[in-house]
Design a protein around this motif. Structure first.
Motif, PDB file in Angstrom:
ATOM      1  N   SER A  38       0.841  -1.210   0.000  1.00  0.00           N
ATOM      2  CA  SER A  38       0.000   0.000   0.000  1.00  0.00           C
ATOM      3  C   SER A  38       0.869   1.251   0.000  1.00  0.00           C
ATOM      4  CB  SER A  38      -0.931  -0.005   1.218  1.00  0.00           C
ATOM      5  OG  SER A  38      -1.852  -1.070   1.121  1.00  0.00           O
ATOM      6  N   ARG A  39       1.949   1.216   0.781  1.00  0.00           N
ATOM      7  CA  ARG A  39       2.852   2.376   0.811  1.00  0.00           C
ATOM      8  C   ARG A  39       3.507   2.577  -0.551  1.00  0.00           C
ATOM      9  NH1 ARG A  39       8.107   3.809   2.441  1.00  0.00           N
ATOM     10  NH2 ARG A  39       8.765   1.661   2.786  1.00  0.00           N
ATOM     11  N   ALA A  40       3.844   1.468  -1.211  1.00  0.00           N
ATOM     12  CA  ALA A  40       4.455   1.549  -2.540  1.00  0.00           C
ATOM     13  C   ALA A  40       3.495   2.172  -3.553  1.00  0.00           C
ATOM     14  CB  ALA A  40       4.884   0.161  -3.003  1.00  0.00           C
ATOM     15  N   VAL A  41       2.203   1.813  -3.466  1.00  0.00           N
ATOM     16  CA  VAL A  41       1.204   2.349  -4.394  1.00  0.00           C
ATOM     17  C   VAL A  41       1.023   3.856  -4.183  1.00  0.00           C
ATOM     18  CG1 VAL A  41      -1.264   2.300  -4.977  1.00  0.00           C
ATOM     19  CG2 VAL A  41      -0.002   0.160  -4.743  1.00  0.00           C
ATOM     20  N   VAL A  42       1.010   4.274  -2.932  1.00  0.00           N
ATOM     21  CA  VAL A  42       0.899   5.709  -2.631  1.00  0.00           C
ATOM     22  C   VAL A  42       2.099   6.452  -3.211  1.00  0.00           C
ATOM     23  CG1 VAL A  42       0.986   7.405  -0.748  1.00  0.00           C
ATOM     24  CG2 VAL A  42      -0.550   5.430  -0.588  1.00  0.00           C
ATOM     25  N   GLU A  43       3.285   5.862  -3.067  1.00  0.00           N
ATOM     26  CA  GLU A  43       4.511   6.472  -3.596  1.00  0.00           C
ATOM     27  C   GLU A  43       4.452   6.545  -5.122  1.00  0.00           C
ATOM     28  OE1 GLU A  43       8.128   8.386  -3.414  1.00  0.00           O
ATOM     29  OE2 GLU A  43       6.830   7.824  -1.736  1.00  0.00           O
ATOM     30  N   GLU A  44       3.973   5.478  -5.726  1.00  0.00           N
ATOM     31  CA  GLU A  44       3.823   5.414  -7.186  1.00  0.00           C
ATOM     32  C   GLU A  44       2.933   6.554  -7.677  1.00  0.00           C
ATOM     33  OE1 GLU A  44       1.858   2.171 -10.354  1.00  0.00           O
ATOM     34  OE2 GLU A  44       1.448   2.011  -8.209  1.00  0.00           O
ATOM     35  N   PHE A  45       1.771   6.725  -7.036  1.00  0.00           N
ATOM     36  CA  PHE A  45       0.824   7.764  -7.438  1.00  0.00           C
ATOM     37  C   PHE A  45       1.459   9.143  -7.291  1.00  0.00           C
ATOM     38  CE2 PHE A  45      -2.709  10.673  -7.198  1.00  0.00           C
ATOM     39  CZ  PHE A  45      -3.681  10.133  -8.015  1.00  0.00           C
ATOM     40  N   ASN A  46       2.114   9.372  -6.158  1.00  0.00           N
ATOM     41  CA  ASN A  46       2.712  10.682  -5.884  1.00  0.00           C
ATOM     42  C   ASN A  46       3.802  11.031  -6.891  1.00  0.00           C
ATOM     43  OD1 ASN A  46       2.112  12.317  -3.078  1.00  0.00           O
ATOM     44  ND2 ASN A  46       1.385  10.193  -3.013  1.00  0.00           N
ATOM     45  N   ARG A  47       4.668  10.066  -7.171  1.00  0.00           N
ATOM     46  CA  ARG A  47       5.772  10.351  -8.105  1.00  0.00           C
ATOM     47  C   ARG A  47       5.257  10.646  -9.510  1.00  0.00           C
ATOM     48  NH1 ARG A  47      11.080   6.571  -6.795  1.00  0.00           N
ATOM     49  NH2 ARG A  47      11.002   6.740  -4.517  1.00  0.00           N
ATOM     50  N   LEU A  48       4.303   9.835  -9.949  1.00  0.00           N
ATOM     51  CA  LEU A  48       3.762  10.052 -11.298  1.00  0.00           C
ATOM     52  C   LEU A  48       2.993  11.375 -11.379  1.00  0.00           C
ATOM     53  CD1 LEU A  48       2.542   6.431 -12.185  1.00  0.00           C
ATOM     54  CD2 LEU A  48       4.624   7.569 -12.969  1.00  0.00           C
ATOM     55  N   TYR A  49       2.310  11.725 -10.293  1.00  0.00           N
ATOM     56  CA  TYR A  49       1.572  12.993 -10.265  1.00  0.00           C
ATOM     57  C   TYR A  49       2.539  14.176 -10.316  1.00  0.00           C
ATOM     58  CZ  TYR A  49      -1.553  16.720  -8.706  1.00  0.00           C
ATOM     59  OH  TYR A  49      -2.270  17.891  -8.628  1.00  0.00           O
ATOM     60  N   LYS A  50       3.608  14.084  -9.542  1.00  0.00           N
ATOM     61  CA  LYS A  50       4.581  15.188  -9.495  1.00  0.00           C
ATOM     62  C   LYS A  50       5.265  15.391 -10.848  1.00  0.00           C
ATOM     63  CE  LYS A  50       4.337  16.257  -4.982  1.00  0.00           C
ATOM     64  NZ  LYS A  50       3.078  15.625  -4.616  1.00  0.00           N
ATOM     65  N   GLU A  51       5.383  14.295 -11.618  1.00  0.00           N
ATOM     66  CA  GLU A  51       5.992  14.383 -12.955  1.00  0.00           C
ATOM     67  C   GLU A  51       4.983  14.808 -14.017  1.00  0.00           C
ATOM     68  OE1 GLU A  51       8.770  11.623 -14.592  1.00  0.00           O
ATOM     69  OE2 GLU A  51       9.221  10.773 -12.635  1.00  0.00           O
ATOM     70  N   GLY A  52       3.743  15.018 -13.606  1.00  0.00           N
ATOM     71  CA  GLY A  52       2.721  15.442 -14.556  1.00  0.00           C
ATOM     72  C   GLY A  52       2.131  14.309 -15.371  1.00  0.00           C
ATOM     73  N   LEU A  53       2.413  13.049 -14.981  1.00  0.00           N
ATOM     74  CA  LEU A  53       1.902  11.904 -15.735  1.00  0.00           C
ATOM     75  C   LEU A  53       0.530  11.453 -15.239  1.00  0.00           C
ATOM     76  CD1 LEU A  53       5.189   9.836 -16.084  1.00  0.00           C
ATOM     77  CD2 LEU A  53       4.042  11.175 -17.844  1.00  0.00           C
ATOM     78  N   ILE A  54       0.159  11.837 -14.028  1.00  0.00           N
ATOM     79  CA  ILE A  54      -1.204  11.585 -13.539  1.00  0.00           C
ATOM     80  C   ILE A  54      -1.931  12.922 -13.473  1.00  0.00           C
ATOM     81  CG2 ILE A  54      -2.557  10.988 -11.485  1.00  0.00           C
ATOM     82  CD1 ILE A  54      -0.755   8.660 -10.977  1.00  0.00           C
ATOM     83  N   TYR A  55      -3.135  12.937 -14.000  1.00  0.00           N
ATOM     84  CA  TYR A  55      -3.928  14.179 -14.009  1.00  0.00           C
ATOM     85  C   TYR A  55      -5.398  13.828 -13.830  1.00  0.00           C
ATOM     86  CZ  TYR A  55      -5.052  12.782 -18.815  1.00  0.00           C
ATOM     87  OH  TYR A  55      -5.495  12.091 -19.918  1.00  0.00           O
ATOM     88  N   ARG A  56      -6.182  14.828 -13.477  1.00  0.00           N
ATOM     89  CA  ARG A  56      -7.630  14.638 -13.327  1.00  0.00           C
ATOM     90  C   ARG A  56      -8.329  15.437 -14.409  1.00  0.00           C
ATOM     91  NH1 ARG A  56     -11.246  12.742  -9.448  1.00  0.00           N
ATOM     92  NH2 ARG A  56     -13.235  13.851  -9.349  1.00  0.00           N
ATOM     93  N   ASP A  57      -9.334  14.808 -15.026  1.00  0.00           N
ATOM     94  CA  ASP A  57     -10.023  15.494 -16.119  1.00  0.00           C
ATOM     95  C   ASP A  57     -11.428  14.929 -16.250  1.00  0.00           C
ATOM     96  OD1 ASP A  57     -10.489  17.178 -18.218  1.00  0.00           O
ATOM     97  OD2 ASP A  57      -9.276  16.078 -19.675  1.00  0.00           O
ATOM     98  N   ILE A  58     -12.296  15.747 -16.871  1.00  0.00           N
ATOM     99  CA  ILE A  58     -13.649  15.256 -17.194  1.00  0.00           C
ATOM    100  C   ILE A  58     -13.550  14.675 -18.596  1.00  0.00           C
ATOM    101  CG2 ILE A  58     -16.051  15.896 -17.561  1.00  0.00           C
ATOM    102  CD1 ILE A  58     -15.620  18.205 -15.594  1.00  0.00           C
ATOM    103  N   ARG A  59     -13.612  13.368 -18.676  1.00  0.00           N
ATOM    104  CA  ARG A  59     -13.415  12.680 -19.948  1.00  0.00           C
ATOM    105  C   ARG A  59     -14.472  11.606 -20.108  1.00  0.00           C
ATOM    106  NH1 ARG A  59      -7.680  12.471 -21.074  1.00  0.00           N
ATOM    107  NH2 ARG A  59      -8.133  10.925 -22.690  1.00  0.00           N
ATOM    108  N   LEU A  60     -14.578  11.130 -21.323  1.00  0.00           N
ATOM    109  CA  LEU A  60     -15.489  10.017 -21.586  1.00  0.00           C
ATOM    110  C   LEU A  60     -14.819   8.722 -21.124  1.00  0.00           C
ATOM    111  CD1 LEU A  60     -18.296   9.917 -23.017  1.00  0.00           C
ATOM    112  CD2 LEU A  60     -17.107   8.934 -24.957  1.00  0.00           C
TER     113      LEU A  60
END
Length: 1053
Positions: A233-255
């Motif tokens: 679980s800690r690894a998954v949180v780290e994964e999300f954070n790193r990808l978000y900080k690099e701009g690879l995870i984003y939130r959007d209204i999409r189909l």
């Protein structure tokens, strides 16, 4: 005076002559011994009665307890019976060994070992799962690899784990709650529901891991993990954070793809598409009546300003409630007067702009006008973006029409479809329906019809990672990532080149909660979660999120709430090769074992899982997560059908291992959730395929069968009878070892080295072919060609050790003790070496029976062997055993025996035990010498009373015999007075000569063809010339034999 080269040649010639002379002497000695043995057997015939009565008395005295294994305490080394059981019993043999292996720590890898690492990560089965045949195939292949590598001197690590399986597990627990307590998860609330899921996991989650033990899977259980344990679980949180900080995870209204049954988004690869060619009624979850698909419905939109109407068509009529435009082609003359005009929605009065779009609209299809629903269709979504249209979602999360659906609000979507049709008919706007081919998207999770819906979600931008994942597989002659079979590289390329961003949020309660918090400011106008894109804070925990929010919105009052959604299960399993080794910490395991060596899995999850692991491994681990990807075939039933509960053809591996009656198979079906009609069909299918149930086969036979099947490319048609065949082969193996053990005296101790020169030819031969089998098996295993490896091991045991060698050495152990004393000692030593090496060669494929049999072997003199076969060394090639000359000679002997057996079967019919005299008619002295050297082996293997070797230069072929040609230099004759039909023999020879004449003409035509010498490679020309010479020789031999038979026939007349 001779040159050094001539002297060397002379020396070699003399040595060869000496060898031949020695062979002659040995052959003569063997023949004399055999004659002496026959006389001894004859003189002892009178004693047989007496001996027989002694055996009978001994049988009475036989203690049955001597054949039973004493009880073994759990985890202790198995106690074996005093005597080997007379028959192989998988239940008895496979008992106790696994617990001892595990307790002894044989499966555990050491991160500090100096041995080279070899690492496999078990594809984590779902926590909801029970062992199915696909898991068994995975386990059989992976355990075969890991045992082979462990025995080959590698620091072998096979990591077990279980996946939390977000959707599947939540559904199982929700059904249980409803069945047991008539409660929904909403009745319980999120916290209590998640507690219930954890309870269920603790009670049922280890079922499949226990079943893997039954298969013999040598997993390192000390490293067992669960995708939702604290470390993962800690690894998954780290994964999300790193990808978000690099701009690879984003939130959007999409189909996104929405599953109305499960009320969650699903990814593109979780959608199964069904091609519908004509109108078809399908059962859809949650609908009382079947729904018709494959229908294109046309209706008219009235145009503003009394301009008439415009007709559009759709396969999803209910979506017209969310239409926000009608598109036409800008160059379509039929609608040029409508540019910039509006249609009027008949149910809510909404003005729909007529827009021009050359990208979407094909003016030659239908009416050339297309309704646009940007919130519920992928193509329309793109149109909506291009033309800045309004996006109107008309569905609730459970697939009903929402408040924007006018008078249809509250209706389930497929009921609304019919209601909209009736309303259009009443308004005079319905224009008919026709059959239409279509592709229907179904959720692989619930089988519900997928609804494209616009929703705010979290996405991973995959473009740059996909590019890297493609490069590592395509780069250079030796890519960093290799696919086996290679055919999947093309699919890998196609998918990654067309990859779309990955929707990773799921509207579930069971899973990794998204580590993102929404900040609502006191002075925000809209208070709903997600109203403002810039109000999200991503962090590793709530404390960090609060600190970041306080800094971001300094001086403002706010409330903060974590996103209620969870992450896609594949987001955590995509990190598995890293997280199981301790990432993100810099652990000993991570340094020692990453990247792993091989990923072995089914080709059906190439994109679900493999691609995501490669993308995330490179991005977060700095390297590919594995060097090779081995994709095994999918298992079908014996008829090639997909396994399905409703067909009754699902095979439970434990039922194959333990055996099950037909009634037991039926009972499993009855305990399922099939409706009565499906149950009848399934039972009938079982009765047809398994009329007597499934025989007990054991884990070893099942494993061997599954591994042997891997040569089939993308599908395995599993025939249970093949597994039964391997179980019977285990019995043959058992009896072969039992025979061998009976020939090793109680005080026998094998030598450390073998005196090869002094050994009988059969012993030299079996060691040479064993050497070749070792080489082929090791090569095949290193190339991940498991079927070839299994076939090689099987062939050596079955066709060389059991069928030839054991039979050939039996004369050494019969008669009095002095006749074959030296040969008997050689045979004993060779038997031991063959059993020791053969069992170790077979062990990775069949771990249980090989351990049991190997433990019965006496250890070599002055040598301390390993406690278990599984930690002993894998056999290696021994150069001293290689003997091509003896192999060539034995091939000739086997062909000779085969021909003699064929003649015996033809001549004797049912009187199979009668021994007849035979002759070997040799066309040259070299063949004559070989046959003479192996006379004892031929007599024994072909069950002859005698055999005389004839040479064509001195002797004539014998009369009154049945005849078979072995090759161009050798024929065999079986004396069978009065049993040989000369006319039939002549007819056989005429047919053979006709066939040879055709082959000869074909070869001559090929050789004389224009350009043959220039175009055909020289080695092929040499082969063809040799074939032609052999054909001429054989033809000449048959002509002479035919003339002799004709003369014999005339004399008799």
């Amino acid at each position: 005076m001779m040159t050094p080269e001539e002297l060397e040649r002379k020396k070699k010639k003399e040595e060869k002559a000496k060898e031949k002379e020695l062979k002659k002497l040995k052959a003569a000695e063997k023949a004399a011994k055999f004659k002496q043995q026959q006389q001894s057997d004859s003189s002892s015939a009178s004693k047989k009665k007496k001996n027989s009565s002694r055996r009978d008395a001994s049988a009475v005295d036989d203690n049955p307890l001597d054949y039973e294994d004493p009880p073994t305490d759990f985890g202790q080394k198995k106690l074996l019976s005093a005597q080997m059981a007379k028959q192989y019993n998988p239940t008895v043999v496979e008992k106790s060994w696994y617990a001892w292996w595990e307790k002894s720590g044989y499966f555990v890898a050491d991160a500090n070992s100096s041995k080279p690492p070899f690492v496999i990560v078990l594809p984590p089965p779902n926590v909801t799962g029970a062992l199915h045949i696909g898991h068994a195939l995975t386990a059989a292949i992976e355990d075969t690899i890991i045992r082979f590598k462990r025995m080959s001197g590698f620091n072998a690590l096979w990591v077990p784990g279980v996946d939390h399986a977000g959707i599947a597990t939540q559904v199982v627990v929700e059904k249980k709650l409803m069945r047991d307590h008539h409660l929904t998860r909403h009745d319980l609330g999120r916290e209590k529901f998640v507690t219930e899921v954890w309870k269920w996991k603790e009670e049922h989650g280890s079922t499949i891991l226990k079943q893997l033990r039954r298969l013999g899977a040598s997993l390192d259980w000390s490293r067992e993990c669960f995708t939702m344990d604290d470390k993962r679980s800690r690894a998954v949180v780290e994964e999300f954070n790193r990808l978000y900080k690099e701009g690879l995870i984003y939130r959007d209204i999409r189909l996104i793809n929405w599953d109305c049954t499960l009320r969650t988004a699903i990814s593109d690869v979780e959608v199964d598409y069904v091609d519908i060619k004509e109108r078809k009624l399908l059962t859809v979850p949650g609908n009382k009546e079947p729904v018709e698909f494959g229908v294109l419905t046309s209706f008219a939109y009235p145009l503003e300003g009394d301009l008439g109407e415009i007709v559009v068509a759709t396969t999803r009529l209910e979506t017209m409630l969310g239409d926000t435009a009608v598109a036409i082609h800008p160059e379509d003359p039929r609608y040029s007067h409508l540019h910039g005009k509006f249609a009027i929605h008949p149910f809510n009065g909404r003005k729909l702009p007529i827009i021009c779009d050359a990208i979407l609209v094909d003016r030659n299809f239908g009416t050339g006008a297309v309704k646009i629903t940007p919130a519920h269709d992928p193509n329309d979504f793109d149109v909506g973006k291009r033309h800045d249209l309004e996006f109107i979602n008309i569905f609730t999360d459970d697939g009903k029409i929402n408040s924007l659906g006018s008078e249809f609000a509250g209706m389930p979507r497929f009921e609304a479809r019919e209601a909209v049709k009736e309303a259009l008919q009443k308004k005079g706007l319905y224009r008919g329906a026709k059959t239409n081919e279509m592709r229907l998207g179904l959720s692989s999770r619930s089988n519900d019809v997928v609804e494209p819906m616009i929703k705010p979600q979290w996405f991973v931008n995959c473009q740059s990672m996909a590019k890297q994942a493609l490069e590592v597989a395509m780069d250079g002659e030796i890519p960093r990532l290799e696919f086996i079979p290679k055919q999947y590289l093309a699919e890998w390329k196609r998918w990654l080149e067309n990859i779309r961003d990955w929707c990773i949020s799921r509207q579930l309660w069971w899973g990794h909660r998204i580590p993102a918090w929404y900040v609502t400011l006191d002075d925000d106008e809209m208070k709903e979660i997600g109203s403002y894109h810039d109000h999200w804070v991503v962090a590793r925990n709530e404390e960090d999120a609060l600190a970041e929010a306080s800094q971001k919105f300094s001086g403002k009052r706010f409330q903060m709430i974590q996103d209620p959604d969870v992450l896609d299960t594949w987001f955590s399993s995509g990190l598995f090769p890293l997280s199981v080794l301790g990432w993100p910490d810099d652990t000993d395991d991570l340094r020692a074992f990453y990247p792993t060596s091989v990923l072995e899995t089914g080709h059906d999850i190439l994109f679900f899982w493999v691609a995501r692991m490669v993308m995330l491994g490179i991005k977060l681990g700095g390297d590919v997560p594995f060097r090779k990807v081995y994709l095994h075939p999918m298992i079908r039933d014996a008829h090639g059908r997909k396994m399905s509960k409703s067909l009754g053809n699902v095979v439970d591996p434990l039922e194959v291992i333990n055996g099950v009656s037909l009634e037991g198979l039926h009972k499993r079906l009855e305990e399922g959730n099939l409706d009565p009609k499906e149950l009848d069909v399934a039972k009938a299918g079982q009765k047809l395929d398994f009329p007597n149930g499934i025989a007990e086969c054991g884990a070893d036979a099942l494993r061997f069968a599954l591994v042997s099947y891997t040569a089939q490319s993308d599908k395995i048609n599993l025939d249970i009878l093949r597994v039964v065949g391997y179980r019977q082969w285990c019995n043959k193996l058992w009896n072969a070892v039992r025979f061998a053990m009976s020939k090793l005296d109680t005080d026998y101790t094998p030598p450390l080295t073998l005196p090869l020169e002094a050994m009988p030819l059969s012993c030299k031969w079996i060691l040479s072919v064993l050497n070749k089998a070792i080489f082929k098996t090791v090569s095949a295993m290193n190339s991940l060609e498991f079927s070839d490896a299994a076939s090689t091991v099987y062939s050596w045991w079955q066709y060389q050790f059991c069928d030839v060698f054991i039979e050939a050495i039996k004369p050494y152990f019969s008669g009095d003790g002095s006749t074959f004393a030296a040969e008997r000692t050689s045979a004993q030593d060779t038997l031991w070496v063959c059993l020791d090496n053969g069992l170790r060669l077979l062990h990775p494929f069949m771990p249980f029976v090989t351990e049991e049999l190997w433990q019965r072997l006496p250890p070599a003199r002055g040598h301390t062997r390993k406690e278990s076969i599984m930690i002993s060394k894998y056999p290696k090639v021994e150069d001293a055993w290689k003997n091509e000359e003896v192999e060539y000679e034995m091939d000739l002997i086997e062909s000779t025996v085969k021909c003699l057996r064929s003649l015996r079967a033809k001549v004797l019919g049912k009187q199979k035990n009668e021994r007849l005299p035979a002759f070997a008619f040799c066309l040259n002295e070299d063949i004559s010498k070989v046959i003479t050297s192996y006379q004892l082996e031929i007599l024994t293997l072909a069950t002859l009373s005698s055999m005389k070797v004839l040479l064509s230069e001195k002797d004539a072929p014998p009369a009154g015999c049945a005849f078979e040609n072995v090759n161009e230099n050798l024929a065999v004759y079986l004396q069978a007075e009065g049993k040989v039909d000369a006319e039939a023999e002549l007819e056989k020879m005429r047919n053979k000569m006709d066939e040879m004449q055709k082959q000869q003409e074909k070869l001559e035509k090929m050789i004389s063809a224009s350009g043959y010498k220039e175009k055909v490679p020289s080695h092929i020309q040499d082969e063809n010339a040799e074939k032609l010479t052999k054909l001429f020789q054989e033809m000449e031999f048959f002509k002479k034999e035919s003339e002799r038979l004709e003369a014999e026939k005339s004399t008799k007349q």
